[in-house]
Motif scaffolding. Structure first.
Motif, PDB file in Angstrom:
ATOM      1  N   GLU A  49       0.990  -1.138   0.164  1.00 46.00           N
ATOM      2  CA  GLU A  49       0.098   0.227   0.101  1.00 46.00           C
ATOM      3  C   GLU A  49       0.763   1.178   0.210  1.00 46.00           C
ATOM      4  O   GLU A  49       0.631   2.240  -0.648  1.00 46.00           O
ATOM      5  N   ARG A  50       1.837   1.278   0.942  1.00 41.04           N
ATOM      6  CA  ARG A  50       2.729   2.391   0.891  1.00 41.04           C
ATOM      7  C   ARG A  50       3.543   2.731  -0.363  1.00 41.04           C
ATOM      8  O   ARG A  50       3.618   3.801  -0.750  1.00 41.04           O
ATOM      9  N   ASP A  51       3.727   1.611  -1.153  1.00 42.39           N
ATOM     10  CA  ASP A  51       4.640   1.891  -2.405  1.00 42.39           C
ATOM     11  C   ASP A  51       3.916   2.166  -3.433  1.00 42.39           C
ATOM     12  O   ASP A  51       3.894   2.999  -4.545  1.00 42.39           O
ATOM     13  N   ILE A  54       3.169   6.042  -2.945  1.00 40.80           N
ATOM     14  CA  ILE A  54       4.506   6.842  -3.582  1.00 40.80           C
ATOM     15  C   ILE A  54       4.467   6.769  -4.952  1.00 40.80           C
ATOM     16  O   ILE A  54       4.705   7.683  -5.609  1.00 40.80           O
ATOM     17  N   LEU A  55       4.200   5.592  -5.470  1.00 45.36           N
ATOM     18  CA  LEU A  55       4.244   5.490  -6.988  1.00 45.36           C
ATOM     19  C   LEU A  55       3.355   6.366  -7.773  1.00 45.36           C
ATOM     20  O   LEU A  55       3.439   6.964  -8.791  1.00 45.36           O
ATOM     21  N   ASP A  56       1.955   6.169  -7.052  1.00 44.24           N
ATOM     22  CA  ASP A  56       1.105   7.277  -7.719  1.00 44.24           C
ATOM     23  C   ASP A  56       1.496   8.788  -7.494  1.00 44.24           C
ATOM     24  O   ASP A  56       1.085   9.457  -8.665  1.00 44.24           O
ATOM     25  N   LYS A  57       2.189   8.988  -6.583  1.00 46.72           N
ATOM     26  CA  LYS A  57       2.481  10.587  -6.266  1.00 46.72           C
ATOM     27  C   LYS A  57       3.431  10.799  -7.164  1.00 46.72           C
ATOM     28  O   LYS A  57       3.718  12.142  -7.613  1.00 46.72           O
ATOM     29  N   ILE A  58       4.386  10.051  -7.912  1.00 45.54           N
ATOM     30  CA  ILE A  58       5.581  10.276  -8.626  1.00 45.54           C
ATOM     31  C   ILE A  58       4.776  10.625 -10.293  1.00 45.54           C
ATOM     32  O   ILE A  58       5.876  11.407 -11.031  1.00 45.54           O
ATOM     33  N   ASN A  59       3.758  10.479 -10.440  1.00 47.32           N
ATOM     34  CA  ASN A  59       3.029  11.018 -11.507  1.00 47.32           C
ATOM     35  C   ASN A  59       2.524  12.351 -11.804  1.00 47.32           C
ATOM     36  O   ASN A  59       2.275  12.727 -12.858  1.00 47.32           O
TER      37      ASN A  59
END
Length: 174
Positions: A49-51, A54-59
């Motif tokens: 869930e954490r990852d 994070i990966l969603d925010k890099i977009n």
């Protein structure tokens, strides 16, 4: 100017202070990865869930992320305009942690809601085991365009760069 910045380094290196300063200065949202990882009372979030968060925010079009969590580090470093690695000695980082603890003991951490500043033996062990994790970080950095990387060996180097780059001193009250 920079739109996506990844700030990495061991505990006590000043990642959060630097990110807050740069976020205010450049008007860029700041994401503290510890703040994503920990829920109230230092309960860790599920790693998947954490990852995913994070990966969603890099977009997003612009952001600053501070934290060195290895599982998403490659993706973050590939998405950025700038990687700042605060590569300080264990002693310098211990000093940073001790100073922060004495200043904020018992206070809630702004970047990690529901968690109070703490320092215990497990945290000290993590602090001094950083040198082992550092090797993997150096390896990951070797795969990134070197023009996107700045490595600071101490706070004096960082402060000098910041002053030269932005004509301001770092606000350590952040």
């Amino acid at each position: 100017m920079y739109k996506k910045i990844c700030i990495i380094g061991g505990s006590g290196s000043g990642k959060t202070t630097l990110s807050k300063n740069l976020g205010k200065l450049l008007d860029i949202p700041v994401y503290n990865i510890d703040g994503i990882h920990y829920l109230k009372d230092w309960k860790p979030r599920d790693k998947e869930e954490r990852d995913s968060i994070i990966l969603d925010k890099i977009n997003a079009t612009k952001w600053i992320m501070d934290g060195t969590y290895s599982s998403t580090l490659d993706a973050r470093m590939n998405a950025v305009d700038l990687v700042i690695f605060l590569d300080y000695s264990s002693l310098a980082r211990f000093y940073g942690v001790l100073k922060r603890f004495l200043k904020n003991h018992g206070k809630e951490k702004e970047e990690i809601p529901g968690c109070k500043e703490k320092m215990d033996i497990d945290f000290i062990k993590i602090l001094f085991k950083w040198k082992n994790k550092r090797i993997g970080i150096i390896e990951k950095l070797s795969k990134v365009n070197t023009e996107k990387i700045i490595i600071f060996k101490n706070r004096k180097q960082l402060n000098s760069w910041y002053k030269k780059q932005f004509n301001k001193n770092i606000d350590v009250r952040c």
